[in-house]
Design an enzyme around this catalytic site. Structure first.
Site, PDB file in Angstrom:
ATOM      1  N   TYR A 138      37.905  19.274 -15.367  1.00  0.00           N
ATOM      2  CA  TYR A 138      38.034  17.932 -15.178  1.00  0.00           C
ATOM      3  C   TYR A 138      39.491  17.286 -15.782  1.00  0.00           C
ATOM      4  O   TYR A 138      39.429  17.500 -16.883  1.00  0.00           O
ATOM      5  CB  TYR A 138      37.020  16.900 -15.662  1.00  0.00           C
ATOM      6  CG  TYR A 138      35.571  17.520 -15.292  1.00  0.00           C
ATOM      7  CD1 TYR A 138      34.920  17.232 -13.894  1.00  0.00           C
ATOM      8  CD2 TYR A 138      34.889  18.287 -16.205  1.00  0.00           C
ATOM      9  CE1 TYR A 138      33.797  17.875 -13.560  1.00  0.00           C
ATOM     10  CE2 TYR A 138      33.668  18.885 -15.773  1.00  0.00           C
ATOM     11  CZ  TYR A 138      33.120  18.641 -14.563  1.00  0.00           C
ATOM     12  OH  TYR A 138      31.868  19.289 -14.250  1.00  0.00           O
TER      13      TYR A 138
ATOM     14  N   ASP B 123      19.875  25.125  -8.197  1.00  0.00           N
ATOM     15  CA  ASP B 123      20.821  24.559  -8.821  1.00  0.00           C
ATOM     16  C   ASP B 123      22.169  24.979  -8.569  1.00  0.00           C
ATOM     17  O   ASP B 123      22.564  26.041  -9.370  1.00  0.00           O
ATOM     18  CB  ASP B 123      20.731  23.999 -10.351  1.00  0.00           C
ATOM     19  CG  ASP B 123      21.466  23.335 -10.871  1.00  0.00           C
ATOM     20  OD1 ASP B 123      22.482  22.481 -10.158  1.00  0.00           O
ATOM     21  OD2 ASP B 123      21.375  22.888 -12.075  1.00  0.00           O
TER      22      ASP B 123
ATOM     23  N   HIS C 103      22.182  25.817 -18.769  1.00  0.00           N
ATOM     24  CA  HIS C 103      20.713  25.211 -19.037  1.00  0.00           C
ATOM     25  C   HIS C 103      19.628  26.018 -18.237  1.00  0.00           C
ATOM     26  O   HIS C 103      19.921  26.904 -17.416  1.00  0.00           O
ATOM     27  CB  HIS C 103      20.640  23.924 -18.434  1.00  0.00           C
ATOM     28  CG  HIS C 103      20.847  23.448 -17.203  1.00  0.00           C
ATOM     29  ND1 HIS C 103      19.855  23.600 -15.959  1.00  0.00           N
ATOM     30  CD2 HIS C 103      22.163  22.946 -16.476  1.00  0.00           C
ATOM     31  CE1 HIS C 103      20.312  23.426 -14.951  1.00  0.00           C
ATOM     32  NE2 HIS C 103      21.519  23.034 -15.108  1.00  0.00           N
TER      33      HIS C 103
ATOM     34  N   GLU D  38      27.855  27.479 -15.451  1.00  0.00           N
ATOM     35  CA  GLU D  38      28.560  26.424 -14.678  1.00  0.00           C
ATOM     36  C   GLU D  38      29.730  25.714 -15.311  1.00  0.00           C
ATOM     37  O   GLU D  38      29.707  24.732 -15.658  1.00  0.00           O
ATOM     38  CB  GLU D  38      27.562  25.103 -14.247  1.00  0.00           C
ATOM     39  CG  GLU D  38      26.726  24.527 -15.534  1.00  0.00           C
ATOM     40  CD  GLU D  38      25.836  23.457 -14.841  1.00  0.00           C
ATOM     41  OE1 GLU D  38      26.229  22.468 -14.250  1.00  0.00           O
ATOM     42  OE2 GLU D  38      24.560  23.592 -15.212  1.00  0.00           O
TER      43      GLU D  38
ATOM     44  N   ASP E 153       0.629  -1.402   0.123  1.00  0.00           N
ATOM     45  CA  ASP E 153       0.115   0.014   0.033  1.00  0.00           C
ATOM     46  C   ASP E 153       0.681   1.189  -0.021  1.00  0.00           C
ATOM     47  O   ASP E 153       0.389   2.225   0.341  1.00  0.00           O
ATOM     48  CB  ASP E 153      -0.870  -0.058   1.112  1.00  0.00           C
ATOM     49  CG  ASP E 153      -0.136   0.052   2.534  1.00  0.00           C
ATOM     50  OD1 ASP E 153       1.082  -0.359   2.612  1.00  0.00           O
ATOM     51  OD2 ASP E 153      -0.912   0.210   3.487  1.00  0.00           O
TER      52      ASP E 153
ATOM     53  N   HIS F  10      16.180  20.771 -15.046  1.00  0.00           N
ATOM     54  CA  HIS F  10      16.361  21.315 -16.360  1.00  0.00           C
ATOM     55  C   HIS F  10      15.350  21.690 -16.980  1.00  0.00           C
ATOM     56  O   HIS F  10      14.414  20.559 -17.827  1.00  0.00           O
ATOM     57  CB  HIS F  10      17.352  19.971 -16.996  1.00  0.00           C
ATOM     58  CG  HIS F  10      18.737  20.027 -16.431  1.00  0.00           C
ATOM     59  ND1 HIS F  10      19.330  18.742 -16.754  1.00  0.00           N
ATOM     60  CD2 HIS F  10      19.412  20.456 -15.595  1.00  0.00           C
ATOM     61  CE1 HIS F  10      20.784  18.977 -16.152  1.00  0.00           C
ATOM     62  NE2 HIS F  10      20.558  19.814 -15.646  1.00  0.00           N
TER      63      HIS F  10
ATOM     64  N   GLU G 244      28.805  26.672 -10.026  1.00  0.00           N
ATOM     65  CA  GLU G 244      27.468  26.920 -10.783  1.00  0.00           C
ATOM     66  C   GLU G 244      26.617  27.845  -9.841  1.00  0.00           C
ATOM     67  O   GLU G 244      26.175  27.669  -8.609  1.00  0.00           O
ATOM     68  CB  GLU G 244      26.723  25.563 -10.925  1.00  0.00           C
ATOM     69  CG  GLU G 244      25.578  25.778 -11.493  1.00  0.00           C
ATOM     70  CD  GLU G 244      24.829  24.325 -11.521  1.00  0.00           C
ATOM     71  OE1 GLU G 244      25.058  23.427 -11.051  1.00  0.00           O
ATOM     72  OE2 GLU G 244      23.714  24.096 -12.417  1.00  0.00           O
TER      73      GLU G 244
ATOM     74  N   ARG H 131      33.826  22.256 -10.387  1.00  0.00           N
ATOM     75  CA  ARG H 131      32.769  23.053 -10.896  1.00  0.00           C
ATOM     76  C   ARG H 131      32.088  23.956  -9.932  1.00  0.00           C
ATOM     77  O   ARG H 131      32.113  23.762  -8.790  1.00  0.00           O
ATOM     78  CB  ARG H 131      31.512  21.959 -11.257  1.00  0.00           C
ATOM     79  CG  ARG H 131      30.495  22.527 -12.098  1.00  0.00           C
ATOM     80  CD  ARG H 131      29.444  21.582 -12.816  1.00  0.00           C
ATOM     81  NE  ARG H 131      28.875  20.676 -11.848  1.00  0.00           N
ATOM     82  CZ  ARG H 131      29.038  19.209 -11.719  1.00  0.00           C
ATOM     83  NH1 ARG H 131      30.107  18.734 -12.312  1.00  0.00           N
ATOM     84  NH2 ARG H 131      28.480  18.541 -10.828  1.00  0.00           N
TER      85      ARG H 131
ATOM     86  N   ASP I 269      26.949  19.380  -6.151  1.00  0.00           N
ATOM     87  CA  ASP I 269      26.004  19.668  -7.042  1.00  0.00           C
ATOM     88  C   ASP I 269      24.682  19.435  -6.333  1.00  0.00           C
ATOM     89  O   ASP I 269      24.172  18.425  -6.197  1.00  0.00           O
ATOM     90  CB  ASP I 269      26.049  19.266  -8.464  1.00  0.00           C
ATOM     91  CG  ASP I 269      25.267  20.064  -9.456  1.00  0.00           C
ATOM     92  OD1 ASP I 269      24.314  20.869  -9.161  1.00  0.00           O
ATOM     93  OD2 ASP I 269      25.884  19.734 -10.718  1.00  0.00           O
TER      94      ASP I 269
ATOM     95  N   HIS J 184      27.667  12.417 -13.610  1.00  0.00           N
ATOM     96  CA  HIS J 184      26.667  12.233 -12.644  1.00  0.00           C
ATOM     97  C   HIS J 184      26.571  11.217 -11.585  1.00  0.00           C
ATOM     98  O   HIS J 184      25.799  10.590 -11.434  1.00  0.00           O
ATOM     99  CB  HIS J 184      25.533  11.928 -13.805  1.00  0.00           C
ATOM    100  CG  HIS J 184      24.919  13.122 -14.428  1.00  0.00           C
ATOM    101  ND1 HIS J 184      24.142  12.751 -15.585  1.00  0.00           N
ATOM    102  CD2 HIS J 184      25.136  14.305 -14.378  1.00  0.00           C
ATOM    103  CE1 HIS J 184      23.990  13.919 -16.080  1.00  0.00           C
ATOM    104  NE2 HIS J 184      24.395  14.860 -15.409  1.00  0.00           N
TER     105      HIS J 184
ATOM    106  N   HIS K 103      30.805  19.156 -20.672  1.00  0.00           N
ATOM    107  CA  HIS K 103      29.335  19.327 -20.521  1.00  0.00           C
ATOM    108  C   HIS K 103      29.245  20.832 -20.821  1.00  0.00           C
ATOM    109  O   HIS K 103      29.834  21.466 -21.200  1.00  0.00           O
ATOM    110  CB  HIS K 103      28.772  18.799 -19.202  1.00  0.00           C
ATOM    111  CG  HIS K 103      29.211  19.692 -17.779  1.00  0.00           C
ATOM    112  ND1 HIS K 103      29.072  21.028 -17.790  1.00  0.00           N
ATOM    113  CD2 HIS K 103      30.230  19.184 -16.891  1.00  0.00           C
ATOM    114  CE1 HIS K 103      29.785  21.292 -16.669  1.00  0.00           C
ATOM    115  NE2 HIS K 103      30.445  20.334 -16.073  1.00  0.00           N
TER     116      HIS K 103
HETATM  117 MN   LIG Z   1      23.153  22.846 -13.333  1.00  0.00          MN
END
Ligand SMILES: [Mn+2]
Length: 411
Positions: free
Chosen positions: A368, A254, A339, A364, A41, A346, A379, A377, A243, A226, A335
């Site tokens: 690397y 973000d 965005h 951002e 449930d 996104h 952002e 990074r 992130d 990711h 990358h």
């Molecule tokens: Mn982002």
């Protein structure tokens, strides 16, 4: 800060902006999200479909919207259907939404029960030439159809003042979480413990939770773009790339920050960090109306090329030898730079449309370097205006000295 309903004026305006894009004599059909059974449930946490929320402000499942802007009867131009409450559902899940509440939240005058939907649809669809929808919906399938999502994309790209207000709240909570991490961080902490500090701050401040799976990547985990496993130990001498962002009233923040686990950057880390920060500041300055996303990204790549050469990653000769090939900067920054964001981290975005006032976009830049087991990074979320970019995250510490100071202040 506990979430309060967004004024219905936003959703009224969103519907009338949509109506302007719809062709004459057309109809739009939109379904809410559905509760997904997990097992027994238990259900997965419900999150309204962003398009549905955008037009209604309703976050309840089993809802349905019909828009028929040209209908001669004004009562039939906008109809919102909600599920009929039963004694059993009220007992287990609390009272579901009353028509009066739905009216107040959405600004829609005509609220009906969901089981009345088909008869209304049958009535309305007779004289209709085009149906905007993203689903197979009963008898609507026999009519010529157009994608509703492509119209909504054009609208959602430009944020309304009420939306910017909610994004600012999500950002403020995200900033508090970052300060809490700076205060707690030290070698020997697991990545998931950092995540726990962040979610504690989010929930404690009335946010719904994470706007997306947070990335807590220490050391070489930062090279996995990711990485969301967040199980590793943060070690002395490593950096931690985070992130993360809160969701507040359905709107996302973000943010990315990269900090030294022990509170002090090594000189090489500092060198790389300051390069990312310089590129970030210059990139942010380029976020002005009229610029295409792809041109912006290329310009940032050019900035990186200079920095990479100064950092000794490749030489001018390498660049010349490579003429015509994939730019070398892409080996260290693979990358996009930006965005759109809003109801989704996104958000829908049409890349053929240049930056315009009201857009909220991430900025951002990152570096690397697998050979150095290092990823950095930074952002922030940027509002595009006629007068230039407004950094909505300018109050969240980013300068290396300030990060070190805050990390060493309390212990
Ligand atoms: Mn982002």
């Amino acid at each position: 800060m506990k979430s309060q309903a967004i004024p219905a004026a936003l959703f009224v305006r969103n519907r009338s902006r949509l109506a302007e894009l719809m062709s004459n004599g057309s109809l739009a059909l939109l379904r809410s999200g559905v509760l997904q059974l997990r097992n027994g449930d238990q259900y997965y946490p419900f999150r309204q479909r962003s398009d549905f929320f955008y037009l209604t402000g309703i976050s309840q499942e089993e809802s349905f919207l019909i828009l028929c802007p040209d209908h001669p009867d004004s009562d039939l131009r906008e109809i919102l259907f909600i599920k009929r409450a039963t004694l059993k559902s009220d007992l287990w899940s609390g009272p579901s939404m009353k028509p009066e509440e739905a009216k107040t939240l959405s600004g829609i005058g005509n609220i009906r029960w969901l089981d009345e939907k088909d008869s209304y649809l049958q009535l309305l669809i007779q004289d209709i030439e085009l149906v905007y929808t993203d689903h197979e919906i009963g008898m609507a399938q026999y009519h010529p159809k157009a994608q509703l999502a492509s119209l909504l994309k054009r609208l959602r790209m430009i944020k309304q003042p009420e939306e910017i207000e909610e994004i600012r709240k999500a950002i403020s909570i995200t900033g508090s979480a970052f300060l809490r991490v700076l205060n707690q961080m030290r070698p020997g902490i697991y990545e998931y413990q950092v995540e726990a500090e962040i979610i504690g701050e989010f929930i404690g401040r009335g946010a719904e939770g994470h706007a997306f799976q947070p990335i807590m990547a220490s050391g070489k985990n930062a090279l996995v773009l990711h990485y969301t496993e967040n199980r590793a130990l943060c070690r002395e001498g490593e950096l931690l790339l985070m992130d993360f962002g809160a969701e507040f009233n359905h709107y996302a923040a973000d943010c990315s920050r990269t900090i030294p686990v022990n509170g002090r950057f090594t000189s090489r880390q500092r060198e790389l960090y300051d390069a990312v920060l310089r590129v970030f500041r210059q990139a942010r300055g380029l976020m002005v109306p009229g610029t295409l996303m792809s041109d912006f990204h290329k310009a940032v790549g050019q900035l990186w090329e200079e920095e990479h050469m100064a950092l000794g990653l490749y030489s001018l000769k390498d660049v010349k030898d490579n003429a015509g090939g994939e730019p070398l900067w892409k080996n260290f920054f693979m990358h996009g730079t930006s965005h759109s964001m809003g109801l989704d981290v996104h958000d829908p975005f049409d890349r053929s449309i240049p930056f315009a006032p009201g857009m909220v976009l991430s900025c951002e830049p990152a570096i690397y370097i697998p050979e150095e087991e290092t990823g950095i990074r930074l952002e922030n979320d940027i509002l595009i205006t006629e007068k230039g970019p407004i950094d909505l995250m300018q109050d969240i510490p980013m300068e290396a000295d300030e990060i070190e100071e805050l990390m060493n202040a309390s212990h």
